[in-house]
Design an enzyme around this catalytic site. Structure first.
Site, PDB file in Angstrom:
ATOM      1  N   CYS A 344      23.672  33.726 -43.300  1.00  0.00           N
ATOM      2  CA  CYS A 344      24.069  34.031 -44.684  1.00  0.00           C
ATOM      3  C   CYS A 344      25.398  33.341 -45.003  1.00  0.00           C
ATOM      4  CB  CYS A 344      24.129  35.542 -44.870  1.00  0.00           C
ATOM      5  SG  CYS A 344      24.360  36.072 -46.587  1.00  0.00           S
ATOM      6  N   LEU A 345      26.414  34.069 -45.452  1.00  0.00           N
ATOM      7  CA  LEU A 345      27.706  33.460 -45.746  1.00  0.00           C
ATOM      8  C   LEU A 345      28.289  32.780 -44.521  1.00  0.00           C
ATOM      9  CD1 LEU A 345      29.524  36.192 -47.898  1.00  0.00           C
ATOM     10  CD2 LEU A 345      27.957  34.433 -48.632  1.00  0.00           C
TER      11      LEU A 345
END
Length: 612
Positions: A344-345
């Site tokens: 994800c991030l």
């Protein structure tokens, strides 16, 4: 008197008149710019910030100005589109006739063909009780209304695409609030349960509502999540914290095989949630799976920011996070490159770090794996509905008050993206039906959110989501842009079919960099469940294909049509790919490097994961 008037006239002219220097520029040979550079925006006052922060408490952090601009754009263009009005009137007549015919036929033959079918992802009206009169008419009428409003809010010439998406999204949310599923009188399943239990379901539902309200007001986690403490039932893979700074703890997991693959794995999770999504229960822990296969695994555990961390920015997360962790891993396992994994991030940050290391000429990464991580943000899905200049300025003012974005505001946005699944289905199941969903490890993790520091969150949204600086080569580290096409390490990308945070077609754009081998995997499931996809999980499938550096680009739809789906989990395919990238096996390295300032500081899961 005349002298006094002349004095004030000359004073006003000198203070209010901007001197025209165009003649001077022309005489000096300077060429004026074709487009005037926008002046810096005045910083908001404390009153502005206080007002916006107060408003944000009632709007879930959504800017009323952004919504107002979107609706003004839609309303004006709709008002001056008589052709669109005509088509909407024609649809109204056709839908009314279709509904009337269905109502008459249904009274005679309950099995007759319905006038409208729910969308494939809409499970609200699948039950048998909804197919009987009068509930079949109620939900068919609702679906026709929903379809009409979709037509009314889309396909209007002149409106900006962003504003159209916002208006359509909000209309859908408003319609979902009045869905017949949400009310006792119009939901046959709730009515049947109420009659059968003598109203006890409503009593239980009231107790559930009160308990949830008390926990929400008190800032406590949901009921049942206390049964899944990190280090208790989740995040239990044995290991030691071997490094700590103000932003991260680095966990090194204990080896479980006599020999390990030479190249260690460093996992960079997202900092919006706790790291143990990848180390849940022993049966579905990605970390445990890798360790059992003979890999040396390191994991970053992020600090949960407080008010004093407000000035931590993207560069801090890059340097104190990924780069410090890479240095520690290289020191503990000397002589070998690192297999870096980002989720994800964390995957977006890892791609920045990989490009930065490549620009610097450091060949420290053996491979790069991105799990549900975007590098291009032009098609970032419905999350981009909340990203524009108005929204970001509003959000920055909200964060300014505390120095971070509160977990409840983040949770509210993600719940809106899947309101039927995360809000209304819960209302019906727990408050109207009176049934508690049993807490699971994934649900408990999902409730264990972290805060986002003011500076970092603002930079992340503006530089990546709004401006797309990374993919377009404008993202700077040390004042110089980092470029994804500089990455030469092979890349393995995993994305999911129903990802509402990182849509798979957006993630697929990593194939456009074209300078290294890219293995792309599309698996079923959502943003979290598609990644926590252990072998043996029933109903799983995935598609996988490799594009070598220099090969021609294939568009995502053609790629899906030409790639055969394979049953099972993608974990073994990825592990085999990692092992093919390995230089061989060796004895397990020690836990930490005490002689080089990487002494074990305590057992996993460490301190930072327990911060509230």
């Amino acid at each position: 008197m005349t002298e006094w008037l002349n004095y004030w006239q000359s004073f006003l002219q000198s203070t209010l008149t901007v001197p025209d220097t165009r003649g001077e520029r022309q005489r000096s040979g300077a060429v004026p710019p074709l487009v005037e550079v926008r002046e810096e925006i005045d910083p908001p006052s404390s009153a502005d910030r206080l007002l916006h922060a107060t408003m944000g408490q009632f709007t879930w952090g959504i800017s009323p100005a952004a919504l107002g601009l979107a609706y003004a754009d839609w309303a004006f263009h709709l008002a001056v589109s008589p052709g669109k009005w005509q088509r909407l009137m024609e649809k109204t007549v056709r839908k009314t006739v279709r509904f009337a015919v269905y109502a008459m036929r249904g009274a005679i033959d309950p099995t007759c063909t319905r006038c409208i079918e729910p969308l494939s992802q809409d499970q609200r009206f699948r039950g048998a009780a909804w197919q009987h009169w009068p509930f079949n008419l109620i939900y068919q009428g609702f679906l026709l209304q929903q379809q009409w409003w979709h037509n009314a809010t889309t396909g209007i010439g002149g409106i900006s695409r962003h504003h159209e998406q916002v208006v359509s999204f909000v209309a859908r949310q408003l319609l979902d609030t009045v869905s017949p599923v949400n009310f006792i009188a119009t939901n046959p399943e709730v009515l049947e349960t109420t009659v059968r239990s003598g109203g006890q379901n409503l009593v239980h539902g009231a107790f559930n509502l009160i308990a949830d309200w008390e926990r929400a007001v008190g800032g406590k986690p949901p009921v049942g999540s206390e049964a899944f403490p990190p280090g208790g039932r989740v995040a239990v893979t044995p290991g030691r914290v071997v490094y700590r700074n103000r932003l991260i703890e680095l966990i090194q997991y204990s080896p479980q095989t006599e020999q390990v693959y030479a190249e260690p794995i460093l996992i960079v999770p997202a900092w919006i949630m706790k790291y143990y999504i990848l180390d849940l229960s022993p049966t579905n822990s990605l970390v445990q799976y890798l360790v059992e296969r003979g890999h040396t695994v390191f994991m970053i555990s992020w600090h949960n920011p407080q008010a004093e961390d407000r000035d931590l920015g993207m560069d801090d997360y890059l340097r104190l996070g990924v780069l410090d962790a890479v240095e520690a891993v290289r020191t503990i396992v000397p002589g070998h490159k690192v297999n870096a994994v980002g989720y994800c991030l964390g995957g977006t940050l890892l791609s920045i770090a990989a490009a930065f290391l490549a620009r610097r000429g450091d060949a420290e990464l053996n491979s790069v794996t991105l799990l549900a991580a975007q590098t291009d943000f032009t098609e970032a899905g419905e999350l981009s509905l909340f990203i524009d200049d108005s929204q970001l300025s509003y959000l920055e003012d909200i964060m300014w008050e505390h120095g971070y974005l509160d977990t409840r505001q983040m949770a509210g946005v993600f719940q809106l993206l899947r309101s039927n699944d995360l809000i209304w289905s819960r209302v019906v199941h727990e408050y109207l039906m009176g049934r508690r969903e049993p807490m699971t490890d994934l649900m408990a993790w999902n409730a264990d959110a972290t805060r986002m520091p003011y500076q970092m969150h603002s930079e992340y949204l503006r530089r990546l989501f709004l401006n797309n600086d990374l993919f377009e080569g404008r993202y700077k580290v040390d004042g110089i842009p980092v470029v994804l096409s500089d990455i030469r390490a092979p890349i393995f990308v995993v994305t999911t079919e129903r990802d509402h945070v990182a849509p798979w077609r957006s993630v697929y754009k990593i194939n456009l960099i074209g300078e290294t081998d890219v293995t792309f995997v599309l698996t079923n499931g959502g943003h979290n469940a598609g990644i926590v996809n252990e072998p043996g999980h029933i109903g799983r499938h995935f598609r996988i294909a490799r594009r070598a550096a220099g090969e021609k680009y294939i568009d995502p739809d053609t790629w899906v049509d030409s790639t055969t789906a394979m049953a099972g989990s993608w974990w073994p395919a990825w592990a085999e790919w990692l092992e093919q990238c390995s230089s061989g096996r060796a004895a397990p390295p020690p836990l930490g490097a005490p002689d080089k300032e990487y002494s074990p500081l305590g057992p996993a899961p460490g301190r930072y994961v327990l911060e509230r």
